[in-house]
Enzyme design. Sequence first.
Site, PDB file in Angstrom:
ATOM      1  N   GLY A  62       4.009 -18.263-124.927  1.00 23.16           N
ATOM      2  CA  GLY A  62       5.141 -18.100-124.024  1.00 23.16           C
ATOM      3  C   GLY A  62       5.171 -16.873-123.160  1.00 23.16           C
ATOM      4  O   GLY A  62       5.974 -16.797-122.221  1.00 23.16           O
ATOM      5  N   GLU A 101       0.014 -18.344-130.232  1.00 24.83           N
ATOM      6  CA  GLU A 101      -0.487 -19.498-129.472  1.00 24.83           C
ATOM      7  C   GLU A 101      -0.396 -19.238-127.970  1.00 24.83           C
ATOM      8  O   GLU A 101       0.215 -20.018-127.234  1.00 24.83           O
ATOM      9  CB  GLU A 101       0.355 -20.743-129.822  1.00 24.83           C
ATOM     10  CG  GLU A 101       0.417 -21.073-131.302  1.00 24.83           C
ATOM     11  CD  GLU A 101       1.461 -22.151-131.626  1.00 24.83           C
ATOM     12  OE1 GLU A 101       2.227 -22.557-130.728  1.00 24.83           O
ATOM     13  OE2 GLU A 101       1.514 -22.585-132.785  1.00 24.83           O
ATOM     14  N   PRO A 102      -0.998 -18.172-127.465  1.00 27.17           N
ATOM     15  CA  PRO A 102      -0.872 -17.898-126.035  1.00 27.17           C
ATOM     16  C   PRO A 102      -1.767 -18.822-125.210  1.00 27.17           C
ATOM     17  O   PRO A 102      -2.879 -19.149-125.618  1.00 27.17           O
ATOM     18  CB  PRO A 102      -1.360 -16.449-125.919  1.00 27.17           C
ATOM     19  CG  PRO A 102      -2.357 -16.311-127.024  1.00 27.17           C
ATOM     20  CD  PRO A 102      -1.846 -17.180-128.157  1.00 27.17           C
ATOM     21  N   ARG A 107      -1.009 -19.470-121.125  1.00 26.83           N
ATOM     22  CA  ARG A 107      -0.938 -18.957-119.760  1.00 26.83           C
ATOM     23  C   ARG A 107      -1.407 -17.503-119.657  1.00 26.83           C
ATOM     24  O   ARG A 107      -2.127 -17.142-118.733  1.00 26.83           O
ATOM     25  CB  ARG A 107       0.521 -19.045-119.291  1.00 26.83           C
ATOM     26  CG  ARG A 107       0.703 -18.801-117.817  1.00 26.83           C
ATOM     27  CD  ARG A 107       2.179 -18.698-117.464  1.00 26.83           C
ATOM     28  NE  ARG A 107       3.005 -19.695-118.065  1.00 26.83           N
ATOM     29  CZ  ARG A 107       3.397 -20.846-117.473  1.00 26.83           C
ATOM     30  NH1 ARG A 107       3.036 -21.101-116.242  1.00 26.83           N
ATOM     31  NH2 ARG A 107       4.168 -21.690-118.121  1.00 26.83           N
ATOM     32  N   ARG A 116       2.140 -27.757-110.181  1.00 26.10           N
ATOM     33  CA  ARG A 116       3.179 -26.794-110.553  1.00 26.10           C
ATOM     34  C   ARG A 116       4.199 -26.502-109.451  1.00 26.10           C
ATOM     35  O   ARG A 116       5.401 -26.474-109.719  1.00 26.10           O
ATOM     36  CB  ARG A 116       2.552 -25.492-111.063  1.00 26.10           C
ATOM     37  CG  ARG A 116       1.610 -25.691-112.263  1.00 26.10           C
ATOM     38  CD  ARG A 116       1.268 -24.394-112.973  1.00 26.10           C
ATOM     39  NE  ARG A 116       2.416 -23.839-113.638  1.00 26.10           N
ATOM     40  CZ  ARG A 116       3.136 -22.847-113.169  1.00 26.10           C
ATOM     41  NH1 ARG A 116       2.776 -22.233-112.060  1.00 26.10           N
ATOM     42  NH2 ARG A 116       4.197 -22.429-113.826  1.00 26.10           N
ATOM     43  N   TYR A 152       7.762 -27.582-110.773  1.00 28.77           N
ATOM     44  CA  TYR A 152       8.620 -26.495-111.279  1.00 28.77           C
ATOM     45  C   TYR A 152       9.047 -25.518-110.184  1.00 28.77           C
ATOM     46  O   TYR A 152       9.451 -24.393-110.496  1.00 28.77           O
ATOM     47  CB  TYR A 152       7.884 -25.667-112.340  1.00 28.77           C
ATOM     48  CG  TYR A 152       7.147 -26.444-113.403  1.00 28.77           C
ATOM     49  CD1 TYR A 152       7.832 -27.156-114.380  1.00 28.77           C
ATOM     50  CD2 TYR A 152       5.761 -26.431-113.450  1.00 28.77           C
ATOM     51  CE1 TYR A 152       7.147 -27.845-115.361  1.00 28.77           C
ATOM     52  CE2 TYR A 152       5.068 -27.125-114.433  1.00 28.77           C
ATOM     53  CZ  TYR A 152       5.766 -27.831-115.386  1.00 28.77           C
ATOM     54  OH  TYR A 152       5.077 -28.501-116.362  1.00 28.77           O
ATOM     55  N   CYS A 178       1.213 -38.530 -99.483  1.00 33.00           N
ATOM     56  CA  CYS A 178       2.293 -39.109 -98.679  1.00 33.00           C
ATOM     57  C   CYS A 178       3.653 -38.959 -99.320  1.00 33.00           C
ATOM     58  O   CYS A 178       4.320 -39.957 -99.628  1.00 33.00           O
ATOM     59  CB  CYS A 178       1.989 -40.583 -98.437  1.00 33.00           C
ATOM     60  SG  CYS A 178       0.388 -40.758 -97.682  1.00 33.00           S
ATOM     61  N   GLU A 179       4.032 -37.746 -99.634  1.00 32.37           N
ATOM     62  CA  GLU A 179       5.420 -37.497-100.017  1.00 32.37           C
ATOM     63  C   GLU A 179       5.723 -36.022 -99.781  1.00 32.37           C
ATOM     64  O   GLU A 179       4.839 -35.171 -99.897  1.00 32.37           O
ATOM     65  CB  GLU A 179       5.727 -37.918-101.448  1.00 32.37           C
ATOM     66  CG  GLU A 179       4.866 -37.332-102.517  1.00 32.37           C
ATOM     67  CD  GLU A 179       5.251 -37.882-103.892  1.00 32.37           C
ATOM     68  OE1 GLU A 179       6.272 -37.453-104.413  1.00 32.37           O
ATOM     69  OE2 GLU A 179       4.533 -38.747-104.409  1.00 32.37           O
TER      70      GLU A 179
HETATM   71  N1  LLP Z   1       2.676 -23.293-128.296  1.00 28.68           N
HETATM   72  C1  LLP Z   1       3.474 -24.357-128.069  1.00 28.68           C
HETATM   73  C2  LLP Z   1       4.033 -25.056-129.220  1.00 28.68           C
HETATM   74  C3  LLP Z   1       3.741 -24.775-126.746  1.00 28.68           C
HETATM   75  O1  LLP Z   1       4.540 -25.809-126.535  1.00 28.68           O
HETATM   76  C4  LLP Z   1       3.182 -24.046-125.657  1.00 28.68           C
HETATM   77  C5  LLP Z   1       3.448 -24.454-124.278  1.00 28.68           C
HETATM   78  C6  LLP Z   1       2.342 -22.958-125.939  1.00 28.68           C
HETATM   79  C7  LLP Z   1       2.108 -22.602-127.277  1.00 28.68           C
HETATM   80  C8  LLP Z   1       1.681 -22.150-124.868  1.00 28.68           C
HETATM   81  O2  LLP Z   1       2.609 -21.504-124.083  1.00 28.68           O
HETATM   82  P1  LLP Z   1       2.135 -20.416-123.017  1.00 28.68           P
HETATM   83  O3  LLP Z   1       1.626 -19.232-123.769  1.00 28.68           O
HETATM   84  O4  LLP Z   1       1.080 -21.010-122.183  1.00 28.68           O
HETATM   85  O5  LLP Z   1       3.370 -20.122-122.270  1.00 28.68           O
HETATM   86  N2  LLP Z   1       3.151 -27.023-117.744  1.00 28.68           N
HETATM   87  C9  LLP Z   1       4.030 -25.863-117.738  1.00 28.68           C
HETATM   88  C10 LLP Z   1       3.967 -25.099-119.017  1.00 28.68           C
HETATM   89  C11 LLP Z   1       4.306 -25.920-120.236  1.00 28.68           C
HETATM   90  C12 LLP Z   1       4.199 -25.156-121.526  1.00 28.68           C
HETATM   91  C13 LLP Z   1       4.391 -26.039-122.701  1.00 28.68           C
HETATM   92  N3  LLP Z   1       4.187 -25.444-123.986  1.00 28.68           N
HETATM   93  C14 LLP Z   1       3.704 -24.994-116.536  1.00 28.68           C
HETATM   94  O6  LLP Z   1       2.829 -25.341-115.744  1.00 28.68           O
HETATM   95  O7  LLP Z   1       4.353 -23.957-116.345  1.00 28.68           O
END
Ligand code: LLP
Length: 421
Positions: free
Chosen positions: A239, A273-274, A276, A312, A316, A344-345
């Site tokens: 996150g 669990e990183p 991004r 994205r 979002y 086409c949107e």
């Molecule tokens: N762990 C769990 C249980 C998750 O659901 C997620 C992301 C992560 C770890 C990794 O999170 P991060 O460190 O990457 O923030 N498609 C969206 C992001 C969706 C994230 C979903 N879960 C976007 O493009 O912003």
Amino acid sequence: MDHFDYQNGELFAEEVPLARIAETVGTPFYCYSTATLERHYKIFSEAFDDKEATVCFAVKANGNIAVLKTLGNLGAGADVVSMGELKRALAAGIPTDKIVFSGVGKTAEELAFAVEKEIFQINVESAPELETLSAVASSLGKEQAIAIRINPDVDAKTHTKIATGKSENKFGIEWDKAPEIFAKAAALPGIKVAGVAVHIGSQILDLKPFGEAFARMGDIIAALRVDGHDISRLDLGGGLGIPYEADQLSSPEDYATVVKETTAGLDCHLIFEPGRMIAGNAGVLVSKVVYVKEGETRDFAIVDAAMNDLVRPSMYEAHHDIIPVKQPAGGANIRPMDVVGPICETGDTFAKQRPLPPLESDDLVAFRSAGAYGAVMSSTYNARPLIPEVLVKGNAFSIIRKRVEVEEQMANERVPDWLKG
Ligand code: LLP
């Protein structure tokens, strides 16, 4: 910091000019930097060097096998959310004792596959899942280590589509129901309760919600131990946000401080669990300007990438910096432009009224911060190919996913007998 910089007037990925890759693979394409992936992984993992910790890269952010292997070579584990992602992690050689399986809707088939592989941990998110897993593991004669995901009811202050830690979200068990579900888990065969898991959302730049959620986990662990549960693991999810724009700040060190303050004395193996934070700024999407269309009220740069390649912005309202691959001359006439794709949107818009230097047909542009949730979310909408992914290391580059052309896509389709002839 990443490794996409101007050198001698053009944009490089490490020591490779992006224009040279474009000549070889065509556009659009994703390009990842090994040095950036490695740098980000190390910054994160080294912040927890003094702890018993496992960093499981969230495969959903970027599941390319070469990317996973790059991180795996540094010791990364994997956080997976489907059998497909688990297969990817295994194909990349991630050791099973560093794989965590998350997600609200794991099927019995997926759970059985994971149990057979003897992965480190399954994060259970509901009572019915607990029962299914217990039955599956028992029938295989195995005992699976689990964590139970708790929903801390904390507002992560991020885009609503990627916030997961409020009680109205579908994720985890309500925090006040923890004693009940842990008691149930302890009584079921085939599972071994090992820990508590939490994940409050994604692209989180304000560290306070993390602090609140983690502190709540501390309280819950203390209470569960009083109830006699042997809680030895705490999975804090992912996150941590990244700077998509210049004024945004993200500090893994400050995040680590929050973690350490809120988990001090818990004596738990920490799991992260990183996604991004590791891959986001390690990738760019390179696209070519097809046309520049000067309109009555605004000008459009129409590029050959589209929302199917990078969803994205349309999904979002996400911001991605867009920069020309050829460095603009000092004093270039910056003017606002809409940057759009050919689909086409109207939703196929990457940026509105973005200040940009003069662009013309065939110019290359790079969308920054596209290494996470870029290629993995792409589709073949408008019968477009899946675009190539390229990995750079020093002065070398390699195509790590080839373009999947429409002919290959059509080859999977079948015409029923009644339409033949
Ligand atoms: N762990 C769990 C249980 C998750 O659901 C997620 C992301 C992560 C770890 C990794 O999170 P991060 O460190 O990457 O923030 N498609 C969206 C992001 C969706 C994230 C979903 N879960 C976007 O493009 O912003």
